[in-house]
Design a protein around this motif. Sequence first.
Motif, PDB file in Angstrom:
ATOM      1  N   THR A  19       5.963   7.485   2.355  1.00  0.00           N
ATOM      2  CA  THR A  19       5.863   6.806   4.211  1.00  0.00           C
ATOM      3  C   THR A  19       5.350   5.300   4.529  1.00  0.00           C
ATOM      4  O   THR A  19       5.691   5.052   5.130  1.00  0.00           O
ATOM      5  CB  THR A  19       5.542   7.581   4.673  1.00  0.00           C
ATOM      6  OG1 THR A  19       3.821   7.772   4.899  1.00  0.00           O
ATOM      7  CG2 THR A  19       6.592   9.027   4.493  1.00  0.00           C
ATOM      8  N   VAL A  20       4.138   4.795   3.294  1.00  0.00           N
ATOM      9  CA  VAL A  20       3.379   3.847   4.083  1.00  0.00           C
ATOM     10  C   VAL A  20       3.917   2.130   4.256  1.00  0.00           C
ATOM     11  O   VAL A  20       3.826   2.034   5.485  1.00  0.00           O
ATOM     12  CB  VAL A  20       2.893   2.816   2.147  1.00  0.00           C
ATOM     13  CG1 VAL A  20       2.337   1.586   2.504  1.00  0.00           C
ATOM     14  CG2 VAL A  20       2.260   4.228   2.159  1.00  0.00           C
ATOM     15  N   GLY A  21       5.305   2.223   3.416  1.00  0.00           N
ATOM     16  CA  GLY A  21       6.475   1.123   3.959  1.00  0.00           C
ATOM     17  C   GLY A  21       6.863   1.466   5.737  1.00  0.00           C
ATOM     18  O   GLY A  21       7.295   0.582   6.562  1.00  0.00           O
ATOM     19  N   THR A  22       6.522   2.557   6.647  1.00  0.00           N
ATOM     20  CA  THR A  22       7.188   2.651   7.779  1.00  0.00           C
ATOM     21  C   THR A  22       5.731   2.064   8.546  1.00  0.00           C
ATOM     22  O   THR A  22       6.246   1.965   9.801  1.00  0.00           O
ATOM     23  CB  THR A  22       7.577   4.501   8.167  1.00  0.00           C
ATOM     24  OG1 THR A  22       5.957   4.783   7.939  1.00  0.00           O
ATOM     25  CG2 THR A  22       8.630   4.549   7.246  1.00  0.00           C
ATOM     26  N   ARG A  23       4.565   2.186   7.932  1.00  0.00           N
ATOM     27  CA  ARG A  23       3.477   1.577   8.790  1.00  0.00           C
ATOM     28  C   ARG A  23       2.792   0.143   8.935  1.00  0.00           C
ATOM     29  O   ARG A  23       1.835  -0.270   9.851  1.00  0.00           O
ATOM     30  CB  ARG A  23       1.851   3.459   8.509  1.00  0.00           C
ATOM     31  CG  ARG A  23       2.837   4.196   8.597  1.00  0.00           C
ATOM     32  CD  ARG A  23       2.053   5.043   8.724  1.00  0.00           C
ATOM     33  NE  ARG A  23       1.161   4.989   7.956  1.00  0.00           N
ATOM     34  CZ  ARG A  23       1.974   6.286   6.853  1.00  0.00           C
ATOM     35  NH1 ARG A  23       2.881   7.149   7.191  1.00  0.00           N
ATOM     36  NH2 ARG A  23       1.800   6.539   5.130  1.00  0.00           N
ATOM     37  N   SER A  24       2.989   0.396   7.340  1.00  0.00           N
ATOM     38  CA  SER A  24       2.239  -1.369   6.980  1.00  0.00           C
ATOM     39  C   SER A  24       2.851  -2.566   6.713  1.00  0.00           C
ATOM     40  O   SER A  24       4.484  -2.745   6.928  1.00  0.00           O
ATOM     41  CB  SER A  24       2.155  -1.267   4.891  1.00  0.00           C
ATOM     42  OG  SER A  24       1.695  -2.305   4.792  1.00  0.00           O
ATOM     43  N   PRO A  25       2.525  -3.887   7.504  1.00  0.00           N
ATOM     44  CA  PRO A  25       2.978  -5.077   7.533  1.00  0.00           C
ATOM     45  C   PRO A  25       3.527  -5.662   6.432  1.00  0.00           C
ATOM     46  O   PRO A  25       4.154  -6.623   6.393  1.00  0.00           O
ATOM     47  CB  PRO A  25       2.020  -5.586   8.748  1.00  0.00           C
ATOM     48  CG  PRO A  25       0.860  -4.599   8.917  1.00  0.00           C
ATOM     49  CD  PRO A  25       0.903  -3.223   8.880  1.00  0.00           C
ATOM     50  N   GLU A  26       2.307  -5.123   5.555  1.00  0.00           N
ATOM     51  CA  GLU A  26       3.014  -5.748   3.892  1.00  0.00           C
ATOM     52  C   GLU A  26       3.505  -5.264   3.157  1.00  0.00           C
ATOM     53  O   GLU A  26       4.089  -5.256   2.343  1.00  0.00           O
ATOM     54  CB  GLU A  26       1.501  -6.203   4.057  1.00  0.00           C
ATOM     55  CG  GLU A  26       1.450  -7.363   2.363  1.00  0.00           C
ATOM     56  CD  GLU A  26      -0.061  -8.145   1.934  1.00  0.00           C
ATOM     57  OE1 GLU A  26      -0.101  -8.928   2.840  1.00  0.00           O
ATOM     58  OE2 GLU A  26      -0.412  -6.979   1.246  1.00  0.00           O
ATOM     59  N   THR A  27       2.824  -4.053   2.965  1.00  0.00           N
ATOM     60  CA  THR A  27       4.415  -3.232   1.667  1.00  0.00           C
ATOM     61  C   THR A  27       5.472  -2.419   2.290  1.00  0.00           C
ATOM     62  O   THR A  27       5.244  -1.696   3.249  1.00  0.00           O
ATOM     63  CB  THR A  27       2.975  -1.348   1.762  1.00  0.00           C
ATOM     64  OG1 THR A  27       1.897  -2.139   1.042  1.00  0.00           O
ATOM     65  CG2 THR A  27       3.723  -1.180   0.362  1.00  0.00           C
ATOM     66  N   VAL A  28       6.082  -2.755   2.164  1.00  0.00           N
ATOM     67  CA  VAL A  28       7.900  -2.687   2.949  1.00  0.00           C
ATOM     68  C   VAL A  28       8.318  -0.744   1.848  1.00  0.00           C
ATOM     69  O   VAL A  28       9.031  -0.414   2.548  1.00  0.00           O
ATOM     70  CB  VAL A  28       8.540  -3.673   2.193  1.00  0.00           C
ATOM     71  CG1 VAL A  28       7.826  -4.314   3.162  1.00  0.00           C
ATOM     72  CG2 VAL A  28       8.772  -4.255   1.143  1.00  0.00           C
ATOM     73  N   ALA A  29       7.398  -0.850   0.970  1.00  0.00           N
ATOM     74  CA  ALA A  29       7.888   0.909  -0.120  1.00  0.00           C
ATOM     75  C   ALA A  29       7.041   0.531  -0.977  1.00  0.00           C
ATOM     76  O   ALA A  29       6.418  -0.165  -1.160  1.00  0.00           O
ATOM     77  CB  ALA A  29       9.711   0.112  -0.085  1.00  0.00           C
ATOM     78  N   VAL A  30       7.025   1.993  -1.465  1.00  0.00           N
ATOM     79  CA  VAL A  30       6.110   2.614  -2.298  1.00  0.00           C
ATOM     80  C   VAL A  30       7.913   3.566  -3.455  1.00  0.00           C
ATOM     81  O   VAL A  30       7.954   3.697  -2.824  1.00  0.00           O
ATOM     82  CB  VAL A  30       5.709   3.472  -2.246  1.00  0.00           C
ATOM     83  CG1 VAL A  30       4.448   4.192  -3.344  1.00  0.00           C
ATOM     84  CG2 VAL A  30       4.036   2.571  -1.552  1.00  0.00           C
ATOM     85  N   THR A  31       7.050   3.199  -4.344  1.00  0.00           N
ATOM     86  CA  THR A  31       8.067   3.855  -6.006  1.00  0.00           C
ATOM     87  C   THR A  31       6.681   5.184  -6.405  1.00  0.00           C
ATOM     88  O   THR A  31       6.389   4.909  -7.026  1.00  0.00           O
ATOM     89  CB  THR A  31       8.727   3.162  -6.339  1.00  0.00           C
ATOM     90  OG1 THR A  31       9.600   2.219  -6.168  1.00  0.00           O
ATOM     91  CG2 THR A  31       9.042   4.064  -7.883  1.00  0.00           C
ATOM     92  N   LEU A  32       7.283   6.011  -6.096  1.00  0.00           N
ATOM     93  CA  LEU A  32       6.248   7.237  -6.982  1.00  0.00           C
ATOM     94  C   LEU A  32       6.126   7.266  -7.817  1.00  0.00           C
ATOM     95  O   LEU A  32       7.568   7.169  -8.701  1.00  0.00           O
ATOM     96  CB  LEU A  32       6.757   8.419  -5.972  1.00  0.00           C
ATOM     97  CG  LEU A  32       5.374   9.730  -6.476  1.00  0.00           C
ATOM     98  CD1 LEU A  32       3.937   9.118  -6.331  1.00  0.00           C
ATOM     99  CD2 LEU A  32       5.674  10.697  -5.482  1.00  0.00           C
ATOM    100  N   ARG A  33       5.833   7.725  -8.900  1.00  0.00           N
ATOM    101  CA  ARG A  33       5.963   8.393 -10.193  1.00  0.00           C
ATOM    102  C   ARG A  33       5.569   9.232 -10.346  1.00  0.00           C
ATOM    103  O   ARG A  33       4.648   9.572 -10.160  1.00  0.00           O
ATOM    104  CB  ARG A  33       4.923   6.927 -10.959  1.00  0.00           C
ATOM    105  CG  ARG A  33       5.733   5.511 -11.177  1.00  0.00           C
ATOM    106  CD  ARG A  33       5.106   4.762 -12.285  1.00  0.00           C
ATOM    107  NE  ARG A  33       4.327   3.461 -11.724  1.00  0.00           N
ATOM    108  CZ  ARG A  33       3.149   3.050 -12.685  1.00  0.00           C
ATOM    109  NH1 ARG A  33       2.647   3.067 -13.530  1.00  0.00           N
ATOM    110  NH2 ARG A  33       2.779   1.324 -12.229  1.00  0.00           N
ATOM    111  N   GLY A  34       6.696   9.619 -10.817  1.00  0.00           N
ATOM    112  CA  GLY A  34       6.375  11.480 -11.099  1.00  0.00           C
ATOM    113  C   GLY A  34       6.432  12.352 -10.014  1.00  0.00           C
ATOM    114  O   GLY A  34       7.274  11.737  -8.507  1.00  0.00           O
ATOM    115  N   SER A  35       6.317  13.413  -9.526  1.00  0.00           N
ATOM    116  CA  SER A  35       6.720  14.350  -8.527  1.00  0.00           C
ATOM    117  C   SER A  35       5.840  14.877  -7.599  1.00  0.00           C
ATOM    118  O   SER A  35       5.809  15.870  -7.391  1.00  0.00           O
ATOM    119  CB  SER A  35       7.704  14.886  -8.759  1.00  0.00           C
ATOM    120  OG  SER A  35       7.610  15.969 -10.115  1.00  0.00           O
TER     121      SER A  35
END
Length: 146
Positions: A19-35
Amino acid sequence: MTVAVPPDAAYAAVSDVRTVGTRSPETVAVTLRGSSVPPAVGTRFTGHNRNGRFRWSTQCTVTAAEPGRVFAYDVKSGGLAISSWRYEFEPEGDGGATRVTETWTDRRSPLMHVLSTIVTGVRDRPTHNRRTMRVTLERLKAALEE
């Protein structure tokens, strides 16, 4: 920044890196490796970042994951150290509120200082990060207190 939720709730929001992309002005998305949700020490994820026309990705590894207390991760690009990020959660009052502290440590080599300016378009990373950290924490507060 103080948020009107208990430390475990603040930690859960911050440590859900998806959910970082909902708060950060720079990081727009995160891809989690694994579960691994919530992430544990050693969990890896990729940050997809944007600054105007500049776009880049970073590889991150969780280095601390203590629910309700601390969440931290290291950031690399091309296998080279970039930074460390740390969030600390301290209960306030009767524990119904939490002081969230976000810190950033620059770990770039002189070469990476030059390369990161070219790749990201940010010349003064410390000033830039202080500004974006304020925005991130304000957005976290707003989301948690809705």
